[in-house]
Design a protein around this motif. Structure first.
Motif, PDB file in Angstrom:
ATOM      1  N   TYR A 189      40.229  45.725  41.826  1.00 29.48           N
ATOM      2  CA  TYR A 189      41.757  45.873  41.404  1.00 29.48           C
ATOM      3  C   TYR A 189      42.374  47.070  42.386  1.00 29.48           C
TER       4      TYR A 189
ATOM      5  N   HIS B 174      36.967  47.291  38.502  1.00 31.56           N
ATOM      6  CA  HIS B 174      38.036  48.012  39.156  1.00 31.56           C
ATOM      7  C   HIS B 174      38.084  48.458  40.440  1.00 31.56           C
TER       8      HIS B 174
ATOM      9  N   ILE C 104      39.979  43.210  33.209  1.00 31.38           N
ATOM     10  CA  ILE C 104      40.028  44.557  32.785  1.00 31.38           C
ATOM     11  C   ILE C 104      39.922  44.605  31.283  1.00 31.38           C
TER      12      ILE C 104
ATOM     13  N   THR D 243      32.256  46.452  35.340  1.00 30.84           N
ATOM     14  CA  THR D 243      33.394  47.078  35.109  1.00 30.84           C
ATOM     15  C   THR D 243      33.947  47.835  36.218  1.00 30.84           C
TER      16      THR D 243
END
Ligand code: FEO
Length: 163
Positions: free
Chosen positions: A106, A103, A125, A99
């Motif tokens: 992103y 992130h 996500i 995760t």
């Protein structure tokens, strides 16, 4: 718009992380088979197959964007996971790391105003929220099992039902 070199490298890296995840879960499937827990082993096979699909989503995305994919070596996964509870706690910890990695990707896509990559990452996500929820629900169930073989047997049957 061409993907930046930094973004290309980061996505190539992410393909490797997804493939490594697939390998870790496949190793957990082998571990659970050896523990006579075929339901947990089945859950891990499914999890492993999903990770390969994740890797392939990034693979196809790079190709669509005209990028040459550069596959890297996949590390050897552990073979012993201690106990069913420890194994699923490891799944949860691993997913939390993934995760973080999604992130970070992103954040890079936002920084670079790379909108197509942001759109791709929206799927990931959401998927990570689901992945963490699934792992943590099995962890909670296994904590309730304690050292009851009967309860473990029941949970194993339930895990087999994952589709
Ligand atoms: Fe591909 Fe489980 O994250």
């Amino acid at each position: 718009m061409m993907l930046s070199q930094t973004m290309q490298d980061a996505i190539n890296q992410q393909i490797n992380k997804e493939m490594y995840s697939s390998y870790v879960y496949l190793s957990m499937a082998a571990y659970f088979e050896a523990q006579n827990l075929p339901g947990a082993a089945q859950w891990m096979r499914k999890q492993s197959a999903e990770e390969t699909e994740h890797g392939m989503k990034f693979f196809e995305f790079l190709i669509e964007r005209g990028v040459r994919v550069g596959l890297q070596a996949i590390d050897q996964p552990p073979t012993d996971f201690g106990s069913p509870l420890l194994a699923f706690q490891e799944v949860l910890a691993h997913e939390q790391k993934v995760t973080k990695s999604i992130h970070d990707l992103y954040a890079l896509a936002v920084k670079e105003a790379d909108y197509p990559t942001q759109v791709l990452l929206h799927w990931f996500i959401n998927e990570q929220v689901e992945e963490e929820k699934n792992a943590s629900s099995v962890v909670e169930q296994l904590k309730m099992v304690g050292d009851s073989p009967a309860a473990l047997f029941m949970i194993d049957r339930q895990l087999a039902a994952r589709t």
